[in-house]
Enzyme design. Structure first.
Site, PDB file in Angstrom:
ATOM      1  N   ASP A   1      -6.340   1.138   0.546  1.00  0.00           N
ATOM      2  CA  ASP A   1      -6.331   1.380   1.983  1.00  0.00           C
ATOM      3  C   ASP A   1      -7.697   0.972   2.536  1.00  0.00           C
ATOM      4  O   ASP A   1      -8.496   0.349   1.844  1.00  0.00           O
ATOM      5  CB  ASP A   1      -6.049   2.851   2.273  1.00  0.00           C
ATOM      6  CG  ASP A   1      -7.172   3.733   1.795  1.00  0.00           C
ATOM      7  OD1 ASP A   1      -8.097   3.211   1.137  1.00  0.00           O
ATOM      8  OD2 ASP A   1      -7.160   4.933   2.060  1.00  0.00           O
TER       9      ASP A   1
ATOM     10  N   LYS B   1       0.827  -1.204   0.000  1.00  0.00           N
ATOM     11  CA  LYS B   1       0.000   0.000   0.000  1.00  0.00           C
ATOM     12  C   LYS B   1       0.866   1.260   0.000  1.00  0.00           C
ATOM     13  O   LYS B   1       0.667   2.181  -0.797  1.00  0.00           O
ATOM     14  CB  LYS B   1      -0.942  -0.018   1.215  1.00  0.00           C
ATOM     15  CG  LYS B   1      -1.833   1.198   1.341  1.00  0.00           C
ATOM     16  CD  LYS B   1      -1.260   2.180   2.331  1.00  0.00           C
ATOM     17  CE  LYS B   1      -2.076   3.471   2.303  1.00  0.00           C
ATOM     18  NZ  LYS B   1      -1.459   4.462   3.215  1.00  0.00           N
TER      19      LYS B   1
END
Length: 217
Positions: free
Chosen positions: A146, A127
DNA sequence: ATCCCGAGGG
DNA sequence: CCCTCTGGAT
């Protein structure tokens, strides 16, 4: 209940993107930063923490540690004190210093520009790497997934997966690659302002008609 | 699967 | 009290 066809889902995804672009023409990364090093540090701090809170601590952090060489030589206790309010402060301080040391030792003090080089850096998962690639370097190699992106992608039934990497793979073929970084910001902005976790404002949602999960207020 | 951790909202 | 906030390492 027939499952939605691939073509129908692709068309729905395109319309969702169009509407969110119109709704949030200014969507962008809200972590304050002036360069890739600062964005990397801010993104590490953003885990389980709002951007607004990260932005409260980064000015002092960047003043004291203006570059990777300075941060690489920092004492953990000092960094911990500066970032305490962002939570997970011991792990995050360790990651920040380790990150800076890795930049100095392996990358000439610069932030590397590939997923393969970013991932081994302490505190950098997929991420965070996607955030850096997409926002510091304009490289849309993947999609930042996310908590907001994951939640909205599920609610909008753009995926049935819950693992972030599987969500990412489901999203990629649904959107033009040049829009991948923007897509994440649009979903994050929408997730914060309208499709709020625990309190979705479906009555004010511009993609409600495209959302299988919409509810009457 | 679990731990790390603080702050704010409901 | 509960949940959530741009996760990552073990």
């Amino acid at each position: 209940m027939p499952r939605e066809s691939k073509a129908a889902r692709t068309a729905r995804a395109a319309e969702i993107l169009t509407r969110l672009k119109a709704e949030y023409p200014d969507a962008h990364c809200e972590l304050d930063h002036e360069n890739a090093y600062q964005l990397l540090a801010a993104t590490i701090l953003s885990a389980q923490c709002t951007d607004a809170r990260v932005n409260l601590v980064t000015p002092a952090l960047f003043r004291r540690y203006p570059d990777p060489a300075a941060l690489a030589a920092a004492s953990p206790a000092d960094v911990e004190e500066l970032i305490r309010s962002t939570g997970f402060f011991r792990n995050k301080a360790k990651s920040l210093i380790g990150m800076a040391q890795a930049l100095v030792a392996d990358h000439g003090g610069e932030v590397p520009r590939t997923m393969e080089a970013l991932r081994p850096i302490p505190g950098v998962g997929r991420k965070t790497a996607n955030v850096i690639l997409g926002n510091a370097f304009g490289i849309n190699e993947g999609i930042t997934v996310d908590t907001h992106v994951k939640r909205l992608a599920g609610l909008l039934r753009l995926t049935r997966e819950s693992d972030p990497e599987k969500v990412e793979r489901d999203l990629m073929p649904l959107f033009p690659q040049e829009d991948w970084a923007l897509l994440s910001h649009l979903l994050i902005w929408h997730g914060r302002r309208t499709c709020i976790a625990n309190r979705p404002r479906c009555g004010e949602c511009v993609v409600a008609e495209l959302c299988p999960s919409r509810r009457e207020a």
